[in-house]
Design an enzyme around this catalytic site. Sequence first.
Site, PDB file in Angstrom:
ATOM      1  N   CYS A  13       0.834  -1.203   0.000  1.00  0.00           N
ATOM      2  CA  CYS A  13       0.000   0.000   0.000  1.00  0.00           C
ATOM      3  C   CYS A  13       0.881   1.270   0.000  1.00  0.00           C
ATOM      4  O   CYS A  13       1.516   1.567  -0.997  1.00  0.00           O
ATOM      5  CB  CYS A  13      -0.986  -0.034   1.152  1.00  0.00           C
ATOM      6  SG  CYS A  13      -2.367   1.123   0.939  1.00  0.00           S
ATOM      7  N   HIS A  25      -3.184  -5.102   1.231  1.00  0.00           N
ATOM      8  CA  HIS A  25      -2.683  -5.415   2.575  1.00  0.00           C
ATOM      9  C   HIS A  25      -2.701  -6.922   2.843  1.00  0.00           C
ATOM     10  O   HIS A  25      -3.628  -7.432   3.485  1.00  0.00           O
ATOM     11  CB  HIS A  25      -3.527  -4.704   3.635  1.00  0.00           C
ATOM     12  CG  HIS A  25      -3.370  -3.231   3.664  1.00  0.00           C
ATOM     13  ND1 HIS A  25      -2.466  -2.592   4.495  1.00  0.00           N
ATOM     14  CD2 HIS A  25      -3.994  -2.257   2.973  1.00  0.00           C
ATOM     15  CE1 HIS A  25      -2.544  -1.290   4.308  1.00  0.00           C
ATOM     16  NE2 HIS A  25      -3.462  -1.056   3.389  1.00  0.00           N
ATOM     17  N   GLU A  30      -1.034  -8.525   4.924  1.00  0.00           N
ATOM     18  CA  GLU A  30      -0.802  -8.794   6.347  1.00  0.00           C
ATOM     19  C   GLU A  30      -2.108  -8.814   7.148  1.00  0.00           C
ATOM     20  O   GLU A  30      -2.113  -9.244   8.312  1.00  0.00           O
ATOM     21  CB  GLU A  30       0.151  -7.749   6.939  1.00  0.00           C
ATOM     22  CG  GLU A  30      -0.413  -6.361   7.150  1.00  0.00           C
ATOM     23  CD  GLU A  30      -0.543  -5.525   5.891  1.00  0.00           C
ATOM     24  OE1 GLU A  30      -1.016  -4.378   6.004  1.00  0.00           O
ATOM     25  OE2 GLU A  30      -0.191  -6.004   4.795  1.00  0.00           O
TER      26      GLU A  30
END
Length: 200
Positions: free
Chosen positions: A85, A177, A179
């Site tokens: 990002c 994202h 994660e």
Amino acid sequence: MEIKAGVLALQGDVSEHLDAFDRTLDSIKDIDGYEVFALKRPEDVESCQAIAMPGGESTTISRLIDRNNLREPLKTFSGGIFATCAGMVLSASRIVDDDDVKPLSIMDIEVKRNAFGRQKDSFESEIQIEGLSEPFRAVFIRAPVAVSAGPGVKVIGKIDDGIVAAMQGKNMALAFHPELGDDLRLHELFIRNLAGHLRV
């Protein structure tokens, strides 16, 4: 092989990256040992094999990189950068219509910030990623896209709006994202690619 991974801890979703890399490295059996830590100082950079540049506010992170004397160490880092990002914006060589963020020119990509609108326009989508057998459910939050990539860049994920996943050498840049969730396949793809370069 041992891997030391630093997560750039200036602003953004640092704890999520620390957890994701810890779980990823723990799951790869041919990694002999690893350390994952929050990176804040220039002197920490050279001890790493991998650095994650997390999502957050790219203008703020850019200023904090300069304030903490991290620009040159990150630009010249010889290991692998995992940029998500805002990290993708910072890793670019060019940014479309934005003079507030000074990119690090880590990857030969041109990026458009906030390509999908504001926070309320965040969305999730199943993305086909080269190297993964099944689609990846990607979370886009005020996300960028890469509008062009140089000849040394391998585009591994695209949507109608542009490039959302790319690799160049040891580096990986993602508009979303990975994660945020339990799917660690992109973290593993990054680590395995990095390990292949380190063994050469």
